[in-house]
Design an enzyme around this catalytic site. Structure first.
Site, PDB file in Angstrom:
ATOM      1  N   GLY A 293     -26.892  -5.687  44.120  1.00 16.80           N
ATOM      2  CA  GLY A 293     -27.493  -5.575  42.654  1.00 16.80           C
ATOM      3  C   GLY A 293     -25.510  -5.366  43.218  1.00 16.80           C
ATOM      4  O   GLY A 293     -24.583  -5.519  43.418  1.00 16.80           O
ATOM      5  N   SER A 294     -25.143  -4.656  41.390  1.00 19.98           N
ATOM      6  CA  SER A 294     -24.460  -4.667  41.058  1.00 19.98           C
ATOM      7  C   SER A 294     -23.477  -3.478  41.939  1.00 19.98           C
ATOM      8  O   SER A 294     -22.026  -3.572  41.102  1.00 19.98           O
ATOM      9  CB  SER A 294     -24.778  -3.276  39.075  1.00 19.98           C
ATOM     10  N   THR A 295     -23.510  -2.743  42.610  1.00 21.89           N
ATOM     11  CA  THR A 295     -22.876  -1.511  43.616  1.00 21.89           C
ATOM     12  C   THR A 295     -22.128  -2.408  44.124  1.00 21.89           C
ATOM     13  O   THR A 295     -20.866  -2.221  44.500  1.00 21.89           O
ATOM     14  CB  THR A 295     -23.520  -0.801  44.157  1.00 21.89           C
ATOM     15  N   LYS A 297     -20.691  -5.093  43.010  1.00 23.58           N
ATOM     16  CA  LYS A 297     -19.485  -5.599  42.274  1.00 23.58           C
ATOM     17  C   LYS A 297     -18.141  -4.451  43.133  1.00 23.58           C
ATOM     18  O   LYS A 297     -16.698  -4.828  42.237  1.00 23.58           O
ATOM     19  CB  LYS A 297     -19.666  -5.109  41.132  1.00 23.58           C
TER      20      LYS A 297
END
Lengths: 583, 146
Positions: A293-295, A297
């Site tokens: 997920g966003s980690t 990014k």
């Protein structure tokens, strides 16, 4: 001899007689006498000479031994080394020497059935003192004709005494070491467990089985049980609070790659490995691979900054969702406007991340992730290591989804290791569970420019001061990090909206990170206090706050005065210019 | 003369024999002692081994924390309540070492690093003109130093 002389010439000494040849009338007898005397005398001389030689030799030897002291004789006292108790299997200790696994001597009861008189009676007597024994089964066993059977292994001293008191012939004890884990389930997934024959079946016990068996000295792990305890306790609390299926966390030394704590919940009791379910034995940190997920990014931003396709002051259009084929990539709580690079990270914009990744391109992304060893199984001293799920073929759509952490599954260990390289000046070092020699050089590879690493620290700090990770902040420790909320893949493919994997990966202190902390909560359920939210910022960030607030003083890290590092987030967020050079 | 020598040698031989037997017995005794000590060392090692395991069991963080909660009620120090020794205002030792220092108001005697004191809430225990030592006391519960 004396008798001879007395008989012949009692009044004279033998010597003149012998030397007196002037008596012709008595020549014969004296000559005979003289001859005999001479023989006797010679024999005496010979005997005396032999004795003299023998005694001289003895005296010489005595002199040599006592006075001269030959060189090969050890001088003075010799120190006899203290005996060392033999151990079947070496102990496992944490980095401060706290015992995690050891072997204790116990007695096991066995029998030579052919020496047993009355199998039936003996079995019943034994069953009376050892209730776990099934008497009929033992009787059958004793009558089976085998030469050796185990009756009951690893007795307590009390049980041994009771059996001894029965005084049964044909039954014997044998010393056997029992593996004991004094810390219980605290570090179960790292330490692992053994079978009844003390053979490693999991964790370090299995991976380092040979070393534990052959070398006597304890294996020193990099774990710190105090940190391990803090992490486990906070994860347990969060798991209960959010009625989550599981939780996991990892604390990594950003400079050396040493794992200080590794927790995967649910866990098991290694002293009773039979009670452990496969679910509990599953190591979510090293064996589990997840779409992060966003980690993820963070890696997209680092990749774009390192490749020079963007700068902190550039921006991307995140006003409209991206349409590709039948997919739509949109933002969670999107701002629907032009976002600067720091804003993309701070507000966790999927659209912005995708646009950043597209600028670098598929090949660039692949090469970058390969350099960070995200596409191969990591090396760690555990047998339970999961290989990442890498898309094949790697199309543009994969590049786009991987940019915000979907479509590529890596283990949390890889994630934390990669983040350590992002913040420590760009050096990737293999994570390890073994204590490194203090001050020894640690092999590593430069995978990121030092300047990019500095920018990443700034961005991650912004997430905590301005963005989704505010709840992770600990005053004085400058937590930096990134939240992540991934939707889990359902049983039939596709994503489950309600089944989330909420995570946070952080590092502190932001200006020169010492430790990377990662926590992950599997399927948390929103509660009233979080207004029903179960995202990384609401679930995982508070755990990071608790863990860092408790572990940092334990590890002797001084909190900085609150005015030590001016927050320059506002300037960056407004995209008014590049970050200042000074810290 | 010869008799004298004989007696001397006999006595000498007897003494040597006696000494040798003495040494032999002593050696044996020492060896027995050594064996006993080695056995004792092994026994002690086994006991220490068990005690280490027991110590590890008794010092489990979970248990220590539970004991603390029951008996001591210690809580972790918050990061905001920690300051470095250098940040403290002049300590008592500094005063004793420099008796010529005039008893000026605290604000003047303070080293430049001690600005944090100004953040002390007005209700705190230290009035402005008391000696700096007073400031090293912990602030009342619930009030941060900074």
């Amino acid at each position: 001899m004396i008798r001879l002389r007395r008989k012949d010439k009692p009044q004279r000494s033998p010597l003149p007689t012998v030397l007196h040849p002037a008596a012709p009338g008595r020549v014969e007898p004296p000559r005979r006498n003289n001859q005999a005397l001479e023989v006797a005398h010679n024999r005496v001389v010979l005997g005396v000479a032999l004795f003299v030689i023998a005694f001289a030799a003895l005296a010489f030897k005595l002199l040599e031994v006592v006075v001269l002291q030959p060189a090969d004789e050890p001088r003075g006292s010799r120190i006899v080394g203290a005996p060392v108790r033999a151990v079947d299997r070496a102990a496992i200790v944490d980095r401060n020497g706290h015992l995690l696994a050891t072997s204790l001597a116990t007695q096991s009861l066995y029998a030579h059935p052919h020496e047993v008189d009355d199998a039936d009676a003996d079995a019943r007597k034994l069953a009376r003192v050892l209730p776990e024994i099934n008497a009929p089964a033992l009787t059958l066993n004793l009558q089976s004709g085998r030469t050796f059977i185990w009756v009951r292994r690893k007795l307590t001293p009390q049980q041994q005494y009771e059996v001894n008191r029965l005084g049964l012939p044909g039954f014997y004890f044998r010393r056997e070491d029992q593996r004991v884990y004094p810390q219980g389930s605290l570090a179960a997934h790292v330490v692992g467990f053994t079978d009844i024959d003390n053979k490693g079946l999991g964790g370090v016990e299995l991976k380092l089985d040979d070393r534990l068996k052959t070398k006597g000295e304890p294996v020193e792990l990099s774990l710190d049980i105090r940190v391990q305890h803090v992490l486990r306790e906070e994860l347990l609390a969060a798991q209960r609070r959010f009625s989550a299926e599981g939780a996991a966390g990892l604390v990594l030394d950003a400079e050396t790659g040493e794992v200080l704590a590794l927790v995967s919940l649910p866990d098991f009791e290694p002293n009773e490995p039979a009670t452990a379910t496969p679910e509990a034995r599953f190591n979510r940190i090293t064996l589990g691979v997840y779409e992060q997920g966003s980690t993820f990014k963070l890696f997209t931003a680092a990749m774009a900054l390192d490749a020079g396709t963007t700068t902190l002051s550039r921006g991307y259009d995140a006003s409209r969702p991206i349409q590709i084929g039948r997919f739509t990539i949109s933002d969670y709580k999107g701002k629907n406007r032009w976002l600067t690079v720091p804003e993309i990270i701070v507000y966790s914009s999927n659209i912005g991340a995708v646009r950043m990744a597209l600028d670098v391109g598929t090949e660039g992304q692949k090469a970058f992730l390969k350099r960070f060893q995200m596409l191969q199984a990591p090396s760690i001293e555990l047998p339970e290591v999961g290989a990442p799920l890498v898309p094949s073929p790697w199309r543009e759509i994969n590049t786009m989804t991987i940019a915000f952490g979907h479509g590529l599954s890596v283990s949390p260990l890889q994630m934390a290791n990669g983040v350590a390289a992002l913040v420590n000046g760009g050096i990737l070092r293999p994570a390890t569970l073994l204590k490194r020699a203090p001050d020894g050089p640690v092999a590593g590879r430069q995978v990121l420019k030092a300047q990019t690493s500095e920018q990443m620290r700034t961005l991650m700090r912004l997430v905590v001061t301005q963005g989704t990770g505010k709840k992770a902040e600990v005053p004085g420790y400058f937590v930096a990090g990134k939240t992540g909320t991934a939707e889990k893949v359902g049983a039939h493919g596709g994503y489950k909206r309600k089944a989330l994997l909420s995570s946070f990966v952080g590092a502190f202190p932001a200006q020169a990170p010492r430790y990377v902390v990662l926590v992950m909560v599997d399927e948390p359920h929103g509660i009233k206090e979080t207004m029903g939210y179960a995202t990384g910022g609401w679930v995982a960030a508070p755990i990071i706050h608790q863990v860092i607030a408790r572990m940092a003083p334990l590890l002797g890290i001084e909190p900085a005065p609150l005015d030590a590092v001016p927050d320059r987030g506002g300037a960056l967020m407004a995209a008014n210019g590049r970050p200042g050079a000074g810290r | 003369m010869i008799r004298g020598m004989t007696v001397f040698w006999l006595v000498a031989a007897a003494m040597i024999v006696a000494a040798m037997f003495g040494i032999a017995y002593q050696t044996e005794e020492r060896e027995r002692e050594l064996r006993r000590l080695r056995q004792a060392i092994l026994t002690d090692q086994a006991a220490i081994h068990v005690l280490t395991a027991e110590w590890a069991y008794l010092t489990q963080p979970v248990r220590i924390q539970a004991l603390n909660a029951r008996h001591l009620h210690l809580v972790p120090v918050e990061s905001g309540r920690m300051i470095k020794p250098d940040d403290l205002p002049a300590r008592l030792g500094a005063y004793q070492a420099a008796p010529e220092l005039p008893p000026t108001p605290a604000a003047k005697a303070l080293p430049p690093g001690a600005t944090a004191l100004k953040a002390l809430p007005p209700g705190a225990t230290a009035p402005n003109d008391s000696p700096p030592l007073t400031y090293t006391r912990a602030p009342p519960r619930g009030q941060a130093v900074r």
